[in-house]
Design an enzyme around this catalytic site. Sequence first.
Site, PDB file in Angstrom:
ATOM      1  N   TRP A 127      45.777  -4.440  24.490  1.00 26.68           N
ATOM      2  CA  TRP A 127      45.504  -3.738  23.236  1.00 26.68           C
ATOM      3  C   TRP A 127      44.384  -4.547  22.609  1.00 26.68           C
ATOM      4  O   TRP A 127      44.597  -5.664  22.146  1.00 26.68           O
ATOM      5  CB  TRP A 127      46.752  -3.720  22.354  1.00 26.68           C
ATOM      6  CG  TRP A 127      46.574  -2.975  21.074  1.00 26.68           C
ATOM      7  CD1 TRP A 127      46.646  -1.620  20.895  1.00 26.68           C
ATOM      8  CD2 TRP A 127      46.318  -3.532  19.772  1.00 26.68           C
ATOM      9  NE1 TRP A 127      46.436  -1.311  19.570  1.00 26.68           N
ATOM     10  CE2 TRP A 127      46.233  -2.458  18.870  1.00 26.68           C
ATOM     11  CE3 TRP A 127      46.133  -4.832  19.295  1.00 26.68           C
ATOM     12  CZ2 TRP A 127      45.987  -2.637  17.515  1.00 26.68           C
ATOM     13  CZ3 TRP A 127      45.893  -5.010  17.941  1.00 26.68           C
ATOM     14  CH2 TRP A 127      45.830  -3.914  17.064  1.00 26.68           C
ATOM     15  N   CYS A 182      49.820  -7.064  23.599  1.00 28.29           N
ATOM     16  CA  CYS A 182      49.489  -6.966  25.018  1.00 28.29           C
ATOM     17  C   CYS A 182      50.766  -7.320  25.760  1.00 28.29           C
ATOM     18  O   CYS A 182      51.656  -7.954  25.199  1.00 28.29           O
ATOM     19  CB  CYS A 182      48.426  -7.982  25.411  1.00 28.29           C
ATOM     20  SG  CYS A 182      46.871  -7.745  24.559  1.00 28.29           S
ATOM     21  N   LYS A 230      53.318  -0.575  20.233  1.00 26.40           N
ATOM     22  CA  LYS A 230      54.687  -0.565  19.705  1.00 26.40           C
ATOM     23  C   LYS A 230      54.981  -1.830  18.914  1.00 26.40           C
ATOM     24  O   LYS A 230      55.591  -1.797  17.856  1.00 26.40           O
ATOM     25  CB  LYS A 230      55.649  -0.437  20.879  1.00 26.40           C
ATOM     26  CG  LYS A 230      57.117  -0.398  20.497  1.00 26.40           C
ATOM     27  CD  LYS A 230      57.505   0.983  20.073  1.00 26.40           C
ATOM     28  CE  LYS A 230      58.938   1.085  19.607  1.00 26.40           C
ATOM     29  NZ  LYS A 230      59.089   2.240  18.703  1.00 26.40           N
ATOM     30  N   LYS A 268      54.792   9.547  10.586  1.00 25.73           N
ATOM     31  CA  LYS A 268      54.999  10.131  11.921  1.00 25.73           C
ATOM     32  C   LYS A 268      53.866  11.097  12.259  1.00 25.73           C
ATOM     33  O   LYS A 268      53.355  11.110  13.371  1.00 25.73           O
ATOM     34  CB  LYS A 268      56.338  10.894  11.995  1.00 25.73           C
ATOM     35  CG  LYS A 268      57.599  10.081  11.959  1.00 25.73           C
ATOM     36  CD  LYS A 268      57.828   9.208  13.177  1.00 25.73           C
ATOM     37  CE  LYS A 268      57.228   7.862  13.030  1.00 25.73           C
ATOM     38  NZ  LYS A 268      58.021   6.789  12.515  1.00 25.73           N
ATOM     39  N   ASN A 328      48.251 -12.960  25.629  1.00 25.35           N
ATOM     40  CA  ASN A 328      48.674 -12.089  24.530  1.00 25.35           C
ATOM     41  C   ASN A 328      48.564 -12.878  23.240  1.00 25.35           C
ATOM     42  O   ASN A 328      49.051 -13.999  23.173  1.00 25.35           O
ATOM     43  CB  ASN A 328      50.128 -11.645  24.770  1.00 25.35           C
ATOM     44  CG  ASN A 328      50.716 -10.921  23.575  1.00 25.35           C
ATOM     45  OD1 ASN A 328      50.010 -10.196  22.887  1.00 25.35           O
ATOM     46  ND2 ASN A 328      51.996 -11.124  23.333  1.00 25.35           N
ATOM     47  N   GLY A 329      47.903 -12.297  22.229  1.00 26.77           N
ATOM     48  CA  GLY A 329      47.775 -12.990  20.945  1.00 26.77           C
ATOM     49  C   GLY A 329      46.321 -13.190  20.578  1.00 26.77           C
ATOM     50  O   GLY A 329      45.441 -12.480  21.081  1.00 26.77           O
ATOM     51  N   ARG A 386      53.450  -1.977  24.697  1.00 23.42           N
ATOM     52  CA  ARG A 386      52.871  -3.099  23.951  1.00 23.42           C
ATOM     53  C   ARG A 386      51.343  -3.031  23.856  1.00 23.42           C
ATOM     54  O   ARG A 386      50.722  -3.825  23.154  1.00 23.42           O
ATOM     55  CB  ARG A 386      53.258  -4.427  24.627  1.00 23.42           C
ATOM     56  CG  ARG A 386      54.735  -4.687  24.684  1.00 23.42           C
ATOM     57  CD  ARG A 386      55.008  -5.993  25.394  1.00 23.42           C
ATOM     58  NE  ARG A 386      54.390  -7.099  24.709  1.00 23.42           N
ATOM     59  CZ  ARG A 386      54.937  -7.779  23.716  1.00 23.42           C
ATOM     60  NH1 ARG A 386      56.137  -7.446  23.287  1.00 23.42           N
ATOM     61  NH2 ARG A 386      54.310  -8.779  23.156  1.00 23.42           N
ATOM     62  N   GLU A 419      57.920   8.368   5.394  1.00 17.72           N
ATOM     63  CA  GLU A 419      58.190   8.209   6.822  1.00 17.72           C
ATOM     64  C   GLU A 419      57.680   9.427   7.605  1.00 17.72           C
ATOM     65  O   GLU A 419      57.066   9.284   8.667  1.00 17.72           O
ATOM     66  CB  GLU A 419      59.702   7.987   7.038  1.00 17.72           C
ATOM     67  CG  GLU A 419      60.170   7.951   8.478  1.00 17.72           C
ATOM     68  CD  GLU A 419      59.468   6.902   9.343  1.00 17.72           C
ATOM     69  OE1 GLU A 419      58.753   6.052   8.807  1.00 17.72           O
ATOM     70  OE2 GLU A 419      59.615   6.984  10.577  1.00 17.72           O
ATOM     71  N   GLU A 443      50.482   9.143  12.931  1.00 19.86           N
ATOM     72  CA  GLU A 443      50.348   8.409  14.192  1.00 19.86           C
ATOM     73  C   GLU A 443      50.514   9.293  15.416  1.00 19.86           C
ATOM     74  O   GLU A 443      49.896   9.044  16.445  1.00 19.86           O
ATOM     75  CB  GLU A 443      51.263   7.181  14.239  1.00 19.86           C
ATOM     76  CG  GLU A 443      52.729   7.453  14.301  1.00 19.86           C
ATOM     77  CD  GLU A 443      53.558   6.172  14.396  1.00 19.86           C
ATOM     78  OE1 GLU A 443      53.134   5.194  14.997  1.00 19.86           O
ATOM     79  OE2 GLU A 443      54.683   6.185  13.847  1.00 19.86           O
ATOM     80  N   HIS A 497      50.048  13.872 -11.721  1.00 17.17           N
ATOM     81  CA  HIS A 497      49.241  12.734 -12.177  1.00 17.17           C
ATOM     82  C   HIS A 497      48.031  12.491 -11.277  1.00 17.17           C
ATOM     83  O   HIS A 497      47.433  11.425 -11.330  1.00 17.17           O
ATOM     84  CB  HIS A 497      50.106  11.468 -12.251  1.00 17.17           C
ATOM     85  CG  HIS A 497      51.241  11.598 -13.219  1.00 17.17           C
ATOM     86  ND1 HIS A 497      51.041  11.729 -14.573  1.00 17.17           N
ATOM     87  CD2 HIS A 497      52.579  11.654 -13.025  1.00 17.17           C
ATOM     88  CE1 HIS A 497      52.216  11.838 -15.179  1.00 17.17           C
ATOM     89  NE2 HIS A 497      53.169  11.810 -14.253  1.00 17.17           N
TER      90      HIS A 497
HETATM   91  C1  AGP Z   1      56.334   3.460  13.335  1.00 14.99           C
HETATM   92  O1  AGP Z   1      56.376   4.718  13.880  1.00 14.99           O
HETATM   93  C2  AGP Z   1      55.241   2.615  13.779  1.00 14.99           C
HETATM   94  N1  AGP Z   1      54.960   2.640  15.135  1.00 14.99           N
HETATM   95  C3  AGP Z   1      55.100   1.271  13.084  1.00 14.99           C
HETATM   96  O2  AGP Z   1      54.796   1.560  11.765  1.00 14.99           O
HETATM   97  C4  AGP Z   1      56.293   0.278  13.120  1.00 14.99           C
HETATM   98  O3  AGP Z   1      57.357   0.785  12.402  1.00 14.99           O
HETATM   99  C5  AGP Z   1      55.823  -1.057  12.559  1.00 14.99           C
HETATM  100  O4  AGP Z   1      54.772  -1.559  13.333  1.00 14.99           O
HETATM  101  C6  AGP Z   1      56.925  -2.069  12.463  1.00 14.99           C
HETATM  102  O5  AGP Z   1      57.472  -2.382  13.701  1.00 14.99           O
HETATM  103  P1  AGP Z   1      58.840  -3.179  13.805  1.00 14.99           P
HETATM  104  O6  AGP Z   1      59.893  -2.331  13.200  1.00 14.99           O
HETATM  105  O7  AGP Z   1      59.029  -3.421  15.257  1.00 14.99           O
HETATM  106  O8  AGP Z   1      58.655  -4.457  13.030  1.00 14.99           O
END
Ligand code: AGP
Length: 591
Positions: free
Chosen positions: A75, A2, A586, A472, A101-102, A28, A468, A475, A491
Amino acid sequence: MCSIIGYKGQFIEAAPLLVESLKKMEYRGYDSVGIATMNNGKILISKGVGKVAEVDKILEFAKLPGQIGIGHTRWATHGGVSDKNAHPHFSCNSDIAVVHNGIIENYQELKEKLSKEGHIFKSQTDSEVIPHLLEKYCKEFNNDYKKSIIYTCKILKGSFAFVAIFKNGLICGARFDEPLIIGIANSALFLSSDVLGFLKHTDKAIFLDNGDIVTIDNNKYSIFDINNKKVIRPITQVAWELGSTEKGKYAHHTLKEIHEQPSILFNSINKNNDFQQFCKFIKNASNVYITGSGTSYHSGLLAKNLLAKFAKIKSEVIMSSEFQYMSDTLETNSAIIAISQSGETADVIHAVKKAKEHGSKILSIINISTSSLARISDSVLVLNCGPEIGVAATKSFIGQLMIIYNVVNLLSGNQLSLNKINQKKLVTDIEKTLELDEKIKTIVSMLDSEIKDIYILGRSLHYSIALEGSLKIKELAYIHAEGIAAGELKHGPLALIDAKSLVIVINPVDETYKDVISSTHEIKSRGAKIIGISNKNHELYDNYLQIPESIDHLYPIVEVIPLQIMAYYLSLKMQVDPDYPRNLAKSVTVK
Ligand code: AGP
């Protein structure tokens, strides 16, 4: 997860400024938003579900008068996404409003106790216990605000940062395992989760430490700890974070950040002086562990391969969320390479703290030089790739890779050939690869809109890029995607492949080429559609995305680009906002 912001100024109305700040920190969390201002001894709250701009259009936050205020983007963790659960939350008497936040771990128990004492809760959030506790202690201690804040912090368990506004105009904040920063402008003070919340107004900041409590009264701040002992923290001048947070000519931050990659590529190498010290820690360690989450974990996988292949250094990569389950076996004198764009990811911080308890050295690779991770590390290398606003990591991944390549290059006696000529060529290669944009857009437009599964294959170094790329796509486009080590296909995963499957093979001409071609044959004979990413075309590919010829081990840096672009266009095809994927944030500051 948040974002929280508090503002106390002398000349400017708080509400429009808070809206601007929240827009900057929306990465955030973005399921709901709210603002509270104080005017003539009365606190006014306005809040609703949706992104800042959408809710602002309806509620017109600017109508809230007052030069003191707090704001929040949420969030959801405890309690669904609803107007009632949106912050700020009031105390019963509406004299105090709080943004948080938290996670408050003991909120159930506190809520029950407070309810028995007559407090009425209006939301399902854990956060709402905070204004009620403040109210309770204010009454008990005859409006001794400081004492009330201290008692509230003492009773709360969990990781939290909060900002509260009182009807007399006092603002307070507390930082317990979640970030909180004071911004100091000429005639105003801010309390914010991120420097982006106040950077437009000042670059002077105080990064509060864990356990710090702050009050802002009469435009002066005072920091103290839970024992009411005064604390002095240095004022820092914020530097790189001044980078642009605007979209410029691009439709989305994500697209802009993908296209920024050639220009930021060597910032991570050229703007760091601490490579030698970082490498020394690795050389002197009895064991090397690498940790990170999501994209940063994928960088870690590549780091492990490169360290083994070129520097002959054995390492183990452990997802940060899994780290705690093995930390008891950590040998003293281990080095932990912690990778994190934000430097605030709770899983990473938790892993690092566990490792520190076992006497490990912490070497971190981060983008935010002032982050919590930076401050608990023994050695830090900074990506210097500027603010990454899109929730999906793109340019920060490339930045992380460049740091990793440089570290391995130094540890292996320049075996990665990162000389100036090759550096220049790499930039040109990425620029050329970005030119695939139109072609990828067309390929994506021709894909079945009902597409359910995408598989990405790669071997060795390319496997981490397959993972990776699939992250992408998941998400950004909400499509199931899976990165598969090409050799593992037979396998099990081959059973999934049929004429409806889309398979992307990462297959530049290197030691893995022939084996990947064999796997591609197996896929083709099951009727799947195949997209090849390679420097060499092959009849098996239905679509071919050509990347420039390169030195074998440098291909991963280039081959991830078409996958990022594809994920971006898939998100548009699925009518999803690529910058703010649903259910994500994020910076994941809860475990
Ligand atoms: C990546 O596209 C994601 N949004 C997510 O997996 C991110 O890499 C992960 O939460 C780690 O974040 P950080 O690198 O800020 O620790």
